[in-house]
Design an enzyme around this catalytic site. Structure first.
Site, PDB file in Angstrom:
ATOM      1  N   ARG A 119      38.644  76.679  32.694  1.00  0.00           N
ATOM      2  CA  ARG A 119      37.756  75.673  32.217  1.00  0.00           C
ATOM      3  C   ARG A 119      36.349  76.208  31.854  1.00  0.00           C
ATOM      4  NH1 ARG A 119      39.485  70.712  31.099  1.00  0.00           N
ATOM      5  NH2 ARG A 119      37.651  69.274  30.784  1.00  0.00           N
ATOM      6  N   ASN A 164      28.196  57.532  23.431  1.00  0.00           N
ATOM      7  CA  ASN A 164      29.555  57.469  23.909  1.00  0.00           C
ATOM      8  C   ASN A 164      29.828  56.097  23.618  1.00  0.00           C
ATOM      9  OD1 ASN A 164      32.276  57.768  24.987  1.00  0.00           O
ATOM     10  ND2 ASN A 164      31.631  56.795  26.767  1.00  0.00           N
ATOM     11  N   HIS A 168      32.119  52.829  24.908  1.00  0.00           N
ATOM     12  CA  HIS A 168      33.220  52.476  26.342  1.00  0.00           C
ATOM     13  C   HIS A 168      33.774  51.144  26.019  1.00  0.00           C
ATOM     14  CE1 HIS A 168      34.889  52.875  30.189  1.00  0.00           C
ATOM     15  NE2 HIS A 168      34.446  51.483  30.455  1.00  0.00           N
ATOM     16  N   GLU A 182      34.040  47.367  19.165  1.00  0.00           N
ATOM     17  CA  GLU A 182      33.756  49.179  19.091  1.00  0.00           C
ATOM     18  C   GLU A 182      33.472  49.471  17.683  1.00  0.00           C
ATOM     19  OE1 GLU A 182      36.631  51.521  21.086  1.00  0.00           O
ATOM     20  OE2 GLU A 182      37.304  49.967  22.029  1.00  0.00           O
TER      21      GLU A 182
HETATM   22  C1  GRF Z   1      40.362  53.673  22.719  1.00  0.00           C
HETATM   23  O1  GRF Z   1      40.905  53.163  23.942  1.00  0.00           O
HETATM   24  C2  GRF Z   1      39.032  52.950  22.530  1.00  0.00           C
HETATM   25  O2  GRF Z   1      38.756  51.605  23.250  1.00  0.00           O
HETATM   26  C3  GRF Z   1      38.324  54.091  23.439  1.00  0.00           C
HETATM   27  O3  GRF Z   1      38.602  55.190  22.990  1.00  0.00           O
HETATM   28  C4  GRF Z   1      40.138  55.135  22.745  1.00  0.00           C
HETATM   29  C5  GRF Z   1      40.571  55.459  21.551  1.00  0.00           C
HETATM   30  O4  GRF Z   1      39.842  55.091  20.459  1.00  0.00           O
HETATM   31  N1  GRF Z   1      36.788  54.106  22.853  1.00  0.00           N
HETATM   32  P1  GRF Z   1      39.956  55.904  18.763  1.00  0.00           P
HETATM   33  O5  GRF Z   1      40.847  54.942  18.204  1.00  0.00           O
HETATM   34  O6  GRF Z   1      40.468  56.974  19.028  1.00  0.00           O
HETATM   35  O7  GRF Z   1      38.805  55.786  18.459  1.00  0.00           O
END
Ligand code: GRF
Length: 199
Positions: free
Chosen positions: A68, A110, A112, A183
């Protein structure tokens, strides 16, 4: 120019929203450019999206390192090389090593897929977030953009956007609505606010 390095793990729809906004939206007006896309997963579709947009991309996979600490050092080296103004976690499923959080205070954000502090923290990612929201029976959910600190989904909140839960929603349907209606709107907007010192 305000440069960002975007970390991804999966389909890259949030990355695509950033790319589209740079090509002809708020991020173009804010003078934002993507320095590099880094994925922890070989073959992540997000890498295809980066390639199509002519953005430099690389993979730093834990599988390629003996332990890691060496993976985490390689990840930090790639980020440091790109020397971004901001690091954006866009569906990135690796817990950010403390050395990176410490090196980039208030420079990592980030997205979420819930209204933090609901349905967040260890084990709450991807579809699991929406499964938990549906089993709790909430009528409203949404998405949050926050600064990344040493915890998991615990940093200061920058933006949130609410989304209604509809009758008959499955986790997949709800995830798509949260992505599209929340998002993909608040992540580019949060980057624009930071790029123009308005956050
Ligand atoms: C999705 O579950 C989104 O809600 C979270 O990450 C996952 C993939 O998102 N933020 P993406 O399509 O790879 O941006």
């Amino acid at each position: 120019m305000f440069s960002i390095t975007v970390l991804v793990s999966g389909g890259g729809t949030n990355l695509q929203a950033i790319i589209d906004s740079i090509e002809g939206g708020e991020l173009k007006d804010a003078g934002v450019s993507i320095k590099k896309v880094i994925s922890n997963k070989e073959g992540a579709f997000a890498l295809e999206r980066a390639k199509k947009a002519g953005v430099e991309a690389c993979v730093v996979s834990p599988k390629a390192y003996p332990d890691r600490p060496s993976f985490e050092k390689a990840l930090k080296d790639e980020i440091d090389k790109s020397a971004p103004d901001l690091i954006v976690l866009a569906g990135f499923l690796v817990v950010i090593p403390e050395a990176i959080v410490r090196a980039y205070p208030k420079k990592i954000i980030n997205i979420h897929p819930s209204l933090i502090p609901s349905f967040c923290g260890k084990g709450f990612y991807g579809l699991k977030v929406h499964e938990a929201a549906l089993s709790r029976g909430v009528k409203v959910t949404g998405a949050t953009v926050h600064f990344v600190d040493e915890g998991t989904d615990t940093g200061p909140i920058i933006l949130q956007k609410a989304v209604n839960v509809e009758e008959g929603d499955t986790p997949e349907i709800l995830q798509q609505r949260v992505m599209k209606e929340a998002e993909h709107i608040i992540l580019p907007h949060a980057i624009a606010l930071l790029a123009t010192n308005k956050a």
